[in-house]
Design a protein around this motif. Structure first.
Motif, PDB file in Angstrom:
ATOM      1  N   GLU A   1       0.827  -1.210   0.000  1.00 36.12           N
ATOM      2  CA  GLU A   1       0.000   0.000   0.000  1.00 36.12           C
ATOM      3  C   GLU A   1       0.861   1.260   0.000  1.00 36.12           C
ATOM      4  O   GLU A   1       0.564   2.237  -0.697  1.00 36.12           O
ATOM      5  CB  GLU A   1      -0.944  -0.013   1.208  1.00 36.12           C
ATOM      6  CG  GLU A   1      -2.070  -1.034   1.068  1.00 36.12           C
ATOM      7  CD  GLU A   1      -2.795  -1.307   2.370  1.00 36.12           C
ATOM      8  OE1 GLU A   1      -3.845  -1.974   2.319  1.00 36.12           O
ATOM      9  OE2 GLU A   1      -2.327  -0.865   3.440  1.00 36.12           O
TER      10      GLU A   1
ATOM     11  N   SER B   1      -2.124  -3.257  -7.910  1.00 32.53           N
ATOM     12  CA  SER B   1      -2.763  -2.903  -9.185  1.00 32.53           C
ATOM     13  C   SER B   1      -2.979  -1.404  -9.307  1.00 32.53           C
ATOM     14  O   SER B   1      -3.100  -0.874 -10.419  1.00 32.53           O
ATOM     15  CB  SER B   1      -4.097  -3.639  -9.335  1.00 32.53           C
ATOM     16  OG  SER B   1      -4.992  -3.283  -8.299  1.00 32.53           O
ATOM     17  N   GLU B   2      -3.003  -0.691  -8.162  1.00 38.98           N
ATOM     18  CA  GLU B   2      -3.220   0.754  -8.198  1.00 38.98           C
ATOM     19  C   GLU B   2      -2.022   1.530  -8.719  1.00 38.98           C
ATOM     20  O   GLU B   2      -2.151   2.715  -9.044  1.00 38.98           O
ATOM     21  CB  GLU B   2      -3.594   1.268  -6.809  1.00 38.98           C
ATOM     22  CG  GLU B   2      -4.985   0.858  -6.350  1.00 38.98           C
ATOM     23  CD  GLU B   2      -5.357   1.501  -5.023  1.00 38.98           C
ATOM     24  OE1 GLU B   2      -5.152   2.720  -4.881  1.00 38.98           O
ATOM     25  OE2 GLU B   2      -5.847   0.786  -4.126  1.00 38.98           O
TER      26      GLU B   2
ATOM     27  N   PHE C   1      -2.585   3.363 -11.841  1.00 34.90           N
ATOM     28  CA  PHE C   1      -3.547   4.473 -11.843  1.00 34.90           C
ATOM     29  C   PHE C   1      -2.917   5.812 -11.512  1.00 34.90           C
ATOM     30  O   PHE C   1      -3.322   6.845 -12.020  1.00 34.90           O
ATOM     31  CB  PHE C   1      -4.658   4.182 -10.824  1.00 34.90           C
ATOM     32  CG  PHE C   1      -5.536   5.374 -10.530  1.00 34.90           C
ATOM     33  CD1 PHE C   1      -6.527   5.754 -11.422  1.00 34.90           C
ATOM     34  CD2 PHE C   1      -5.371   6.107  -9.372  1.00 34.90           C
ATOM     35  CE1 PHE C   1      -7.329   6.853 -11.159  1.00 34.90           C
ATOM     36  CE2 PHE C   1      -6.175   7.206  -9.093  1.00 34.90           C
ATOM     37  CZ  PHE C   1      -7.159   7.581  -9.992  1.00 34.90           C
ATOM     38  N   ASN C   2      -1.903   5.826 -10.648  1.00 34.01           N
ATOM     39  CA  ASN C   2      -1.391   7.078 -10.107  1.00 34.01           C
ATOM     40  C   ASN C   2      -1.014   8.061 -11.204  1.00 34.01           C
ATOM     41  O   ASN C   2      -0.320   7.727 -12.163  1.00 34.01           O
ATOM     42  CB  ASN C   2      -0.179   6.809  -9.217  1.00 34.01           C
ATOM     43  CG  ASN C   2      -0.587   6.129  -7.925  1.00 34.01           C
ATOM     44  OD1 ASN C   2      -1.603   6.443  -7.348  1.00 34.01           O
ATOM     45  ND2 ASN C   2       0.210   5.155  -7.497  1.00 34.01           N
TER      46      ASN C   2
ATOM     47  N   CYS D   1     -11.059  -3.888  -3.054  1.00 32.43           N
ATOM     48  CA  CYS D   1     -11.036  -3.049  -4.252  1.00 32.43           C
ATOM     49  C   CYS D   1     -11.844  -1.773  -4.036  1.00 32.43           C
ATOM     50  O   CYS D   1     -12.684  -1.689  -3.141  1.00 32.43           O
ATOM     51  CB  CYS D   1     -11.560  -3.830  -5.453  1.00 32.43           C
ATOM     52  SG  CYS D   1     -10.429  -5.141  -5.999  1.00 32.43           S
TER      53      CYS D   1
ATOM     54  N   THR E   1     -10.633   3.181  -7.706  1.00 29.38           N
ATOM     55  CA  THR E   1      -9.513   3.121  -8.647  1.00 29.38           C
ATOM     56  C   THR E   1      -9.662   1.944  -9.602  1.00 29.38           C
ATOM     57  O   THR E   1      -9.408   2.061 -10.804  1.00 29.38           O
ATOM     58  CB  THR E   1      -8.182   3.003  -7.881  1.00 29.38           C
ATOM     59  OG1 THR E   1      -8.008   4.161  -7.074  1.00 29.38           O
ATOM     60  CG2 THR E   1      -7.017   2.858  -8.826  1.00 29.38           C
ATOM     61  N   HIS E   2     -10.076   0.808  -9.095  1.00 30.50           N
ATOM     62  CA  HIS E   2     -10.197  -0.384  -9.930  1.00 30.50           C
ATOM     63  C   HIS E   2     -11.353  -0.256 -10.916  1.00 30.50           C
ATOM     64  O   HIS E   2     -11.266  -0.745 -12.053  1.00 30.50           O
ATOM     65  CB  HIS E   2     -10.359  -1.619  -9.042  1.00 30.50           C
ATOM     66  CG  HIS E   2      -9.219  -1.796  -8.086  1.00 30.50           C
ATOM     67  ND1 HIS E   2      -9.234  -1.260  -6.814  1.00 30.50           N
ATOM     68  CD2 HIS E   2      -8.023  -2.408  -8.230  1.00 30.50           C
ATOM     69  CE1 HIS E   2      -8.084  -1.549  -6.210  1.00 30.50           C
ATOM     70  NE2 HIS E   2      -7.342  -2.249  -7.043  1.00 30.50           N
TER      71      HIS E   2
END
Length: 486
Positions: A109, A167-168, A171-172, A201, A204-205
């Motif tokens: 995280e 997985s995030e 996205f950033n 989740c 973001t997902h």
């Protein structure tokens, strides 16, 4: 004492908040390579949930993340070492012991947080590109390991948090559009990841799902998955409610892309649902995203009305289905009321074959002779129009459909038309700028191709065509009308 406390020369009683501050202070200045790497390695071993109050834990997390950001900005070699070191830890985690799983989840995280420094985040995008296959392989392994696991198992909960967080990293800072290819590949795994780790989740997902090559089908598939989960709604996770908002809420991507590609697939899934699942769909995917003025939002959106119409057509004898049908009827009633208030009736009057010829007549009667009242003004119209928010700034380079409809429905009587003795068919007219406020006059949108409507103008003596008159002049000659063309 931990290794990190020893390296920072901290006292044994200094807690996580103070220790994270000391680490940040040390790494914000220049740090020699061996010392910097030793601090980072020690902090990777040290991170944990610590059992702190939420606000304090957030401050600790942000300081750790900022310290890491300061380190990776030193050199490209440090970024490579940092990324490789973290992935190596994650790849070696077997997820067989609860405390280790929780610690790995926290590490992941923090690794994915990337909020401390825009520059370091962008730098690490390059590292993600280099390690993209490695990350996807690890996520795939975690999905396999998590399939059919016990949701209450602390080891699974750690794995779930870790997989959702890792997985995030795709996205950033999504405004770096050069990473869209990475997101598209990661999105292929995303439906399986959400189904496996749905408790962890989040929004973001759901956002990342938009990069899937078969977005509409996968979106409907996740709706179906969530509705068939034998879990209370509040235990289905944040992504469940984010999915609902993305379906029909304000600015919903499904609505922006057009609901048509979704409805056929959705209808097939609906047939399989129990009445309970069907009612949950209505509650969560129709009413939950529209808590603010639901009737007006439905009235303003044809796509939302199509969804309600689909629900009503299923002929389910449930309270929620009847409520949806009633809502649709009320929304249609609002549409009729608003249309009656803002639009001409369209009933009676003369019917024109060429709409652009009619616009030239409106220009003469409304903006020159002031026979037609009220004088239409786009600024007043968009302020008073209630069926949707019309943005002149965003839509003014193309025809605004509601304004075109206004002029299509505007009634011109024989008495009105008797006032027309001279008519100009040309560019730059005020009526044209009402329909296309930023009209350039170059695309031929207002060209007139027929003079059949001259029959409606009994007193016309002069017809002047300035660029836009592309019609056969014969009807004007037959009437003895003076025709002036550029």
């Amino acid at each position: 004492m931990t290794t990190l406390q020893t390296l920072l020369r901290a006292t044994p009683d200094e807690g996580p908040l103070e220790l994270s501050r000391l680490m940040l202070n040390r790494l914000q200045g220049f740090t020699f390579e061996p010392e910097g790497r030793a601090l980072i390695q020690a902090s990777l071993d040290w991170v944990d949930d610590f059992g702190l109050e939420e606000e304090t834990q957030i401050r600790v997390d942000e300081r750790i993340n900022e310290a890491w950001s300061a380190f990776v900005l030193l050199t490209a070699e440090e970024r490579t070492w940092f990324y490789d070191t973290v992935l190596d830890i994650l790849e070696k985690e077997p997820f067989i012991e609860a405390n280790a799983a929780r610690k790995t989840a926290k590490l992941t995280e923090l690794f994915a947080l990337r909020k401390a420094s825009l520059e370091s985040s962008y730098a690490l995008r390059g590292e993600l590109r280099l390690n993209h296959g490695r990350v996807l392989l690890l996520l795939g392994r975690w999905v396999e390991k998590g399939t059919d696991a016990d949701l209450l198992d602390p080891i699974f909960q750690g794995l779930s948090r870790a997989a959702a967080a890792l997985s995030e990293i795709y996205f950033n800072h999504p405004h770096y559009m050069d990473d869209d290819d990475l997101r598209a590949e990661a999105a292929e795994l995303l439906p399986r990841l959400v189904r496996t780790f749905y408790p962890a989740c989040n929004a973001t997902h759901v956002y990342m799902l938009g990069y899937h090559h078969d977005y509409a089908s996968e979106f409907v598939g996740l709706i179906d998955f969530y509705l068939k989960l034998d879990q209370p709604k509040e235990e289905k996770g944040k992504a469940y409610f984010s999915l609902a908002t993305s379906f029909i809420g304000e600015g919903a991507p499904i609505l922006e892309r057009g609901i048509g590609s979704v409805l056929d697939t959705l209808e097939l899934r609906m047939r399989e649902w129990t009445d309970r699942q069907f009612d949950e769909f209505i509650d969560t995917f129709v009413y939950y995203p529209l808590l603010r003025q639901p009737l007006l939002q439905i009235a303003r959106s044809p796509d939302r009305r199509l969804i309600l119409d689909l629900v009503a057509k299923q002929n389910r004898q449930t309270e929620r289905t009847r409520k949806a049908a009633d809502t649709l009827r009320e929304a249609n009633g609002i549409i009729e009321q608003i249309a009656a208030y803002t639009m001409p009736s369209g009933e009676g009057g003369v019917s024109f074959r060429d709409f652009n010829f009619k616009l030239a007549v409106i220009e003469e009667l409304m903006y020159k002779q002031h026979v037609l009242r009220p004088r239409f003004d786009i600024g007043v119209f968009v302020q008073e129009y209630a069926l949707r928010e019309i943005s002149i700034a965003e839509e003014g380079d193309r025809p605004i459909p509601e304004i075109r409809e206004y002029f299509e429905r505007l009634v011109l009587t024989e008495e009105d038309l008797a006032h027309v003795t001279k008519l100009v068919v040309g560019s730059g007219q005020q009526v044209q700028y009402q329909i296309i406020p930023f009209h350039s006059g170059e695309e031929g949108y207002f060209d007139v191709y027929s003079l059949e409507d001259l029959c409606h103008l009994p007193n016309l003596r002069v017809l002047q065509g300035i660029g836009l008159l592309k019609a056969d002049p014969a009807p004007a000659h037959e009437r003895g009308i003076i025709l002036i063309q550029d």
